[in-house]
Design a protein around this motif. Sequence first.
Motif, mmCIF file in Angstrom:
data_model
loop_
_atom_site.group_PDB
_atom_site.id
_atom_site.type_symbol
_atom_site.label_atom_id
_atom_site.label_comp_id
_atom_site.label_asym_id
_atom_site.label_seq_id
_atom_site.Cartn_x
_atom_site.Cartn_y
_atom_site.Cartn_z
ATOM 1 N N GLY A 1 0.771 -1.295 0.044
ATOM 2 C CA GLY A 1 0.084 0.041 -0.091
ATOM 3 C C GLY A 1 0.711 1.256 0.014
ATOM 4 O O GLY A 1 0.516 2.418 -0.604
ATOM 5 N N THR B 1 -7.171 3.532 -11.576
ATOM 6 C CA THR B 1 -7.042 2.258 -11.031
ATOM 7 C C THR B 1 -5.746 1.368 -10.952
ATOM 8 O O THR B 1 -5.183 1.719 -11.814
ATOM 9 N N GLU C 1 -7.804 -10.963 -0.313
ATOM 10 C CA GLU C 1 -7.891 -9.949 0.797
ATOM 11 C C GLU C 1 -6.940 -10.068 1.798
ATOM 12 O O GLU C 1 -6.987 -8.902 2.404
ATOM 13 N N LEU D 1 -4.648 -7.783 -0.099
ATOM 14 C CA LEU D 1 -5.195 -6.409 -0.568
ATOM 15 C C LEU D 1 -5.801 -5.658 0.521
ATOM 16 O O LEU D 1 -5.930 -4.329 0.466
ATOM 17 N N ASP D 2 -6.563 -6.088 1.614
ATOM 18 C CA ASP D 2 -7.208 -5.275 2.576
ATOM 19 C C ASP D 2 -6.141 -4.399 3.341
ATOM 20 O O ASP D 2 -6.268 -3.340 3.367
ATOM 21 N N ARG E 1 -4.988 -1.789 0.872
ATOM 22 C CA ARG E 1 -5.777 -0.783 0.813
ATOM 23 C C ARG E 1 -5.714 0.272 1.867
ATOM 24 O O ARG E 1 -5.769 1.675 1.588
ATOM 25 N N ARG E 2 -5.577 -0.299 3.144
ATOM 26 C CA ARG E 2 -5.822 0.751 3.966
ATOM 27 C C ARG E 2 -4.478 1.304 4.298
ATOM 28 O O ARG E 2 -4.432 2.553 4.554
ATOM 29 N N ALA F 1 -4.574 4.143 1.763
ATOM 30 C CA ALA F 1 -5.357 5.240 2.159
ATOM 31 C C ALA F 1 -4.567 6.198 3.262
ATOM 32 O O ALA F 1 -4.739 7.396 3.260
ATOM 33 N N ARG G 1 -8.751 3.239 -7.273
ATOM 34 C CA ARG G 1 -9.348 2.017 -6.658
ATOM 35 C C ARG G 1 -7.974 0.921 -6.588
ATOM 36 O O ARG G 1 -7.128 1.185 -7.789
ATOM 37 N N ILE G 2 -8.081 0.179 -5.987
ATOM 38 C CA ILE G 2 -7.025 -1.142 -6.206
ATOM 39 C C ILE G 2 -7.787 -2.396 -6.189
ATOM 40 O O ILE G 2 -8.535 -2.886 -5.438
ATOM 41 N N GLU G 3 -7.806 -3.035 -7.463
ATOM 42 C CA GLU G 3 -8.282 -4.081 -8.145
ATOM 43 C C GLU G 3 -7.536 -5.264 -8.096
ATOM 44 O O GLU G 3 -6.208 -5.180 -8.438
#
Lengths: 341, 341
Positions: free
Chosen positions: A262, A276, A288, A291-292, A295-296, A299, A312-314
Motif C-alpha cells: 500500500g 485504478t 483480501e 489487499l485489505d 488498501r488501508r 489510504a 481503486r485497487i483491484e
Amino acid sequence: MPTPRRHFPPRRPAGPRLRRRGLAIGIDIGGTKVAAGVVDAEGHILREARRATPGSQPREVERVIVELVDELSSDYRISSVGIGAAGWMDLEGGTVLFSPHLAWRNEPLRDNLERLLRRRVLLTNDADAAAWAEWRFGAGRGEPRLVCITLGTGIGGAMVLGGRLERGRYGVAGEFGHQIIMPGGHRCECGNRGCWEQYASGNALGREARELARANSPVAQELIKAVEGDIEAITGAVVTELARDGDPTSRELLEDVGEWLGLGLANLAAALDPGTFVVGGGLCDAGELLLDPARRAFARNLTGRGFRPAARIERAALGPRAGLIGAADLSRVNRVAGWGR
Amino acid sequence: MPTPRRHFPPRRPAGPRLRRRGLAIGIDIGGTKVAAGVVDAEGHILREARRATPGSQPREVERVIVELVDELSSDYRISSVGIGAAGWMDLEGGTVLFSPHLAWRNEPLRDNLERLLRRRVLLTNDADAAAWAEWRFGAGRGEPRLVCITLGTGIGGAMVLGGRLERGRYGVAGEFGHQIIMPGGHRCECGNRGCWEQYASGNALGREARELARANSPVAQELIKAVEGDIEAITGAVVTELARDGDPTSRELLEDVGEWLGLGLANLAAALDPGTFVVGGGLCDAGELLLDPARRAFARNLTGRGFRPAARIERAALGPRAGLIGAADLSRVNRVAGWGR
C-alpha cells in the motif's frame, strides 16, 4: 529505420478503432515453461499449448516458438504472433535489451522470427503484456489511467495511459519494484538496497517467514511444521496457504507485506494519479488477506488524501494467462506510446 | 459537459501542428506576487506586469487578474489567458480542487474569468506550466519523454509524454515530492513522514543547516556568522550563497541534498524512464554544486544501470518566468492528455 517488409501486411498502429478481426498467437516465455495460445479479438483463448523452457540460447528458443506456432496454427488462420518475456525490449518491439530467460542481446529477434514464421511478430515485456490484457479484457477495462502491478518473486509493472502502453523513452518504464523506499535496506538483485520489491513481493514474504522461523519464535511453529523443519523450504506460497488456513502468524506476515504494498502504491499515486491499480501475480492468491491491508496503508499514505479522489485497487481478473492474452492482442493492435510516431 | 461558449472561439485541442499564431497572456500566481506577461508563439515575453498577491479571496484575485489583463492587452491583440498557480486544478482546467494561494473550491473559476475577460482562459498547475514551457522553448525541447522537477521550498513535478502534459486520471499527477523515500522520516506538511521533498528541497537544505548550527558545530561557524547568530534566519538561499563563496560546510550540505535528489530521480527513472530530467526552481541557483552530486547519485542508484540508456539531467533554461510562459502557451495550444478526448 524499419527493415523492408515481406509477405505479411505492413506494421502500423491501429486507427482510432482497434482492429477487431483476426486471430493472434500469444506466447509467454517464463523461467520454467513456454505457454502459447490462439487468442481471438475478444481475448478468449481458443487453444493452448506449452513446452518446457529450453534454456536461453537463441536457436533453442526460436525452435520452440516455431514448434508452438506450427502446432497452434494448423486449424486457425493466424495474423500475427506476440511474444512476452521478462526483461527489457526496445521500444519498437524488435530486439531484446536484457532478459533473464532470453540470451539475445541487441539482436533483431523479431526479424529473425518473422522470417521463420512468415507472420507479423511483436516482442514485448511480460508485465506490459499482462497490463494490456487487463486493460482490454480484464479488471482495468475502460480505465483511462491504469497502473498494473504483478506480484511474483519480484514486482512487475506497466502503465496504460490514454489507451496506450506507456513504456518510456527507451522502453524500460514500469520498473516500479525498484523504487527505493528504504535507503540502506535489504539488498536487491538489481544491485541496489531498499527496493520496493524487497518488501512487497512473494520473495519478501518468504524471506520474512524464514527469518521468523530461524529465530525459532514460538509464533513460527505452524510455519516450521508445514515444511517439516526444513526452514529453507518456506516460500511465499507456503505462507499464503497457511494464512488461508487461518494461521495467525502467516496472516501477520501477509499484513506486513500488504502494508508495504500500500505504501508503494501511494508513492505511485503521488507520481502518476491513476484511476485504478490492478494487482496481479502469484502473491494475489492471498486475496483480501493481502489487499485489505494494502488498501488501508494506501489510504493512510496517499498524499493529499481528503483533497483528491483516490485510485481503486483491484485484483487482476485474467490470472496467469494475462501475459499470453496481452502479447497476442498487442501483436494485433499495436498500441504502444511511441510506436508509429 | 462544457458550458456553452460565448464571444470567443470554441476550446478544442490543437491539431498535430500546434497553432502558431496569436499572443497570449500568462499569469503566475505565487505566494507573494502575481506576475503576468504577454507571450508570443515562440515563448518570448513582450511585456510584463506584476502585483502583490492580494490574499486568497476569489473576488480579490479575480480583480487583480482583470487589472493585469487590461493593462497588458491595451497594445496587443490577445487570444487567450493562461493562469498557473500552485495546487490542483481539475483535468479540464476549469476549477481549482485545492491551492494554497487560491480559496476557490470546486467553483467554475475559468467560466467566471472568461465572462469577465471575454477571452479563452485556461487554469493550470504551476509545475505543469513550467514543464510545458521547458518542453516547448527550454531545456526539454524535442524530448519525447520529459520529466520536470521544480526545487523550491518543496518539489514540484510534471511530465510531458509524447508532446502532451500527462496529468493523471484526476489532474493531480506529478507530486513526485511526496514519494515516501524514508518511512518514519521527517514530517511533511502533506501529513506523511519521509517524503522526498523533506530531503531534496530548499526547505530541507535550510533545516539541515539550522540543525548543524544549533548543534554549534565548529564546522557551522560560517553559517552562524552569515546570519549574525540568528540561526532561524538560515535558509536554503543563505546556504547556497555561502556554498558559492566557497564555504566547505555549505558545500557539504548541498552535496547531501544533491544525493537525495539523485536518489529520487533514480526512482522516477525506474518508473517513468524519461529521456531527460529538467531540474529548475530556486535551489538550482546552486548549479553544479547541487547537480553534480545529484548526477553521481542518480548514476549509482539507477536500477538496471549498464543495461539501459540513462536519462540526462539538465538545468532548466527559462528561470522563474517558465510558469508564466507555459501558462500562456498552454492557453493557446491546449495540449494536455485527456483534454479533447
